[in-house]
Design an enzyme around this catalytic site. Structure first.
Site, PDB file in Angstrom:
ATOM      1  NE  ARG A   1      -2.458   0.243   3.782  1.00 37.21           N
ATOM      2  CZ  ARG A   1      -3.352  -0.110   4.721  1.00 37.21           C
ATOM      3  NH1 ARG A   1      -3.045  -1.019   5.629  1.00 37.21           N
ATOM      4  NH2 ARG A   1      -4.540   0.459   4.744  1.00 37.21           N
TER       5      ARG A   1
ATOM      6  NE  ARG B   1      -4.646  -3.460  10.682  1.00 33.39           N
ATOM      7  CZ  ARG B   1      -5.666  -3.605  11.516  1.00 33.39           C
ATOM      8  NH1 ARG B   1      -5.466  -3.431  12.811  1.00 33.39           N
ATOM      9  NH2 ARG B   1      -6.870  -3.896  11.067  1.00 33.39           N
TER      10      ARG B   1
ATOM     11  CB  SER C   1      -7.706  -4.643  21.504  1.00 39.77           C
ATOM     12  OG  SER C   1      -8.369  -4.990  20.299  1.00 39.77           O
TER      13      SER C   1
ATOM     14  CG  ASP D   1     -13.061  -3.273  10.756  1.00 41.00           C
ATOM     15  OD1 ASP D   1     -12.462  -2.506  11.536  1.00 41.00           O
ATOM     16  OD2 ASP D   1     -12.486  -3.905   9.855  1.00 41.00           O
TER      17      ASP D   1
END
Length: 317
Positions: free
Chosen positions: A106, A168, A194, A258
């Protein structure tokens, strides 16, 4: 003020999935992926009007992303086609029956070129909610500036902001994430994380209670802590509520977080109380892990009781 329920901002990826190790070759299937687009689809399937804003490549892969979103009822009117950059790619391999691995391509993607000007008109339309994740500001300097501008502008305009930390490690370090996400959380009404992500929006090494106290003092109204198979907790100024997970056979955990966020935001838009919002959130998380794909297994509104109201192994006729 528009009739748009949710505006979400981020990068949508083309996901290429393999049923075995990538190194040995074999067929790949093409899917849509992306944390923010997953949330938009989850809400659209439940009958809410959701819009996704970002950049896509001006080629067949960009068209694939838009076709998938439109087919799910997601508003893409604010999306910009970028003729100079490719779509981001995500390769997912099922390495064993219990372990999947993800590889991203990406860097320099269309989605990473997101900038403030891409968001001005969509946010000015006045959505009921703005949703972002910690992935977007990690993509590039311009995407970080866009995310920062969006949450600040929304908060100043009275639009509630939901921030999903969604760390991430392949995109940035925990220190880099904390320096950006902690200030962003100051504009949020809802923070989703989390347990091991909470210190990224609070003091370093803070435990759950300390991190939550810090966030509530800073103006966050609800802190949602995802606990996986143990369900979820919601912290507010009135205390803590816990809802257990819905027991299902897990086949693919990608996209579960999500789905959880989409369920919670749907409950908020429907005016449910806190516990019922959590129940809808964990129900959508269960739908996500019980099916293959990031979002393909998410329910329509009339399917919400399929998991919570049916015994394991049930065939509905």
């Amino acid at each position: 003020m528009s009739d748009l329920d949710l505006l979400t901002v981020g990068e949508a990826l083309v996901s290429l999935r393999s049923s075995g190790p990538l190194a040995v070759g074999g067929p790949l299937t093409m899917h849509l992926a992306g944390a923010e687009s997953n949330v938009a689809i989850g809400l659209a399937r439940l009958g809410h009007r959701a819009a996704w804003v970002g950049r896509v490549s001006d080629d067949e892969l960009g068209e694939f992303v838009l076709r998938q979103l439109r087919a799910e009822g997601v508003d893409t009117a604010g999306v910009r086609r970028d003729p100079d950059r490719p779509s981001g790619l995500m390769f997912l391999e099922r390495r064993t029956a219990d372990v999947s691995r993800v590889r991203y391509h990406r860097a320099g993607s269309a989605g990473s070129a997101l900038c403030v000007d891409d968001l001005r008109a969509p946010l000015a339309a006045g959505p009921r909610l703005l949703h972002l994740t910690g992935i977007t500001p990690a993509l590039s300097d311009s995407a970080r500036d866009a995310a920062t501008w969006a949450v600040r502008t929304a908060a100043e305009s009275g639009i509630p902001v939901c921030l999903d930390v969604n760390y991430r490690s392949g995109l940035w370090s925990r220190e880099q994430a904390r320096s950006t996400l902690a200030p962003l959380a100051g504009y949020a009404s809802v923070v989703v994380a989390s347990a091991d992500e909470l210190d990224l929006v609070a003091e370093p090494d803070a435990d759950e209670n300390a991190a939550v106290a810090d966030l509530l003092r800073g103006g966050v109204r609800t802190v949602l802590v995802k606990l996986g198979a143990d369900g979820a907790r919601a912290h507010t100024a009135d205390g803590v509520r816990h809802v257990p997970a819905v027991p299902v056979t897990a086949v693919d955990t990608v996209g579960a977080g999500d789905a959880f966020t989409a369920g919670y935001l749907s409950g908020h838009l429907d005016g449910l109380d806190l516990v019922d919002r959590l129940r809808r959130a964990v129900a959508l998380g269960a739908f996500a892990v019980a099916g293959h794909g990031d979002w393909e297994g998410l329910p329509r509104r009339d399917e919400l009781s399929l998991i919570t109201g049916s015994a394991a192994g049930t065939t509905l006729r």
